[in-house]
Motif scaffolding. Sequence first.
Motif: not given
Length: 400
Positions: A191, A193, A196-200, A232, A234
């Motif tokens: 996971e 992070h 920009d607070d997005s998660i892939e 963005k 990580c």
Amino acid sequence: MAIAVNILGGLVQLTGNPVEIKCSGAAAPAGSSDYKILLRVISQDGKLEGAPFEDAKAPDENGERIFDISAYVDQPVKKSFDYPFTAAMVSYPTQTFSIQVQAGESYWDSNNEYQEVWGEVEADIVQMLKGGINPRQYSMMEADNLSFYNVYVEGDNFLTPRPNGELVYKTQMIKLWYMVAANTTGTFEIEAHFDDDSIETYSTPITLTTANLYEFNCNPALHGIDLEQADKRCVFFKVWLALASGNSQVRNFYFDWNYCERPTYILFANSLGGIDDVFFSGNVKDAFATEGDLAEFPFDTANTVFDPTIIPAAKTGQNKWTVNTGWKNLTTIQYYRDLMVTRQAWYLYGFVTKDSFLVIPVTIDNADKVIYDRQKDMYNIELTITEAHSSPFVFDNRMY
């Protein structure tokens, strides 16, 4: 009377610590002499050199005896790791020894004839993993009635002393190693992070058995996640195993986005049976050490100016590097003590470009280092590593 066997310490053990087998229920037959409990160590997978091994001990007053078989199972292991990257998970059936034990009795009977009786081979298969725990930590675990098997294998912990939340670099391999107490299935989860607070996320199915040691390649970049995108970057990522038998521990890694002209990567066999990777951001010095003997010949009047009277009888060379860790936090610096005592290490030598590497087996030179200076608040160390080859021939850097 049959001898009862109890394998102390669990079904996965480290070869560098005591590996104890408790035998009980011994009773000498009437009229016998020189009665002993026998123990046979069997290589279940055929990988333990010299097996089977046999030992004999007289029982104590309670008809018991503990056998320490660590001297039989602490054999060299050819460790390796996945490089360059091939798969999210790699299994290693050859980096552990599978053993079984068999108890028996021997004595001279009342007719002065030697008797030897063996019981059944114990059904339990014990996996022996190359490594060990510090005596101080071992004693602390014993005081809590715990073992390596309880804490790391049954406790679903990865086989590494590396600190959680460690700083890593974008091109670092980032490996974790694992063993299971029972066959199971599940998924390997990553996971990532971003700032920009997005998660892939990345997930892949896995099957784990008790016979293998498992390596997991954890860097999200190896699994299709772009770490540095247009809008963005990580910041950190999480890694864990979601298993039918229960989830593993979750490990966090934070990316160090400071520019590093020449990142240094060293992989080493850690104390817990895995192989760890470390990233050094400090200065690197390349050196070359030679040694040899000289032979001297008497001068001959037929000699020309091209003929020496002293020539090297034998001369070999080794590459050496002095590497600085760069600034690290206190827990990471303390963790590097495991690197300093390892007996197997590899340097990923950067060549051609800083993102291309050659694997070079190395030794970590003996040292007496200040790990950190609390007064000066300086947390970096410098190590010298030496190529684990000595050769009279040079490496052709033009070709490789």
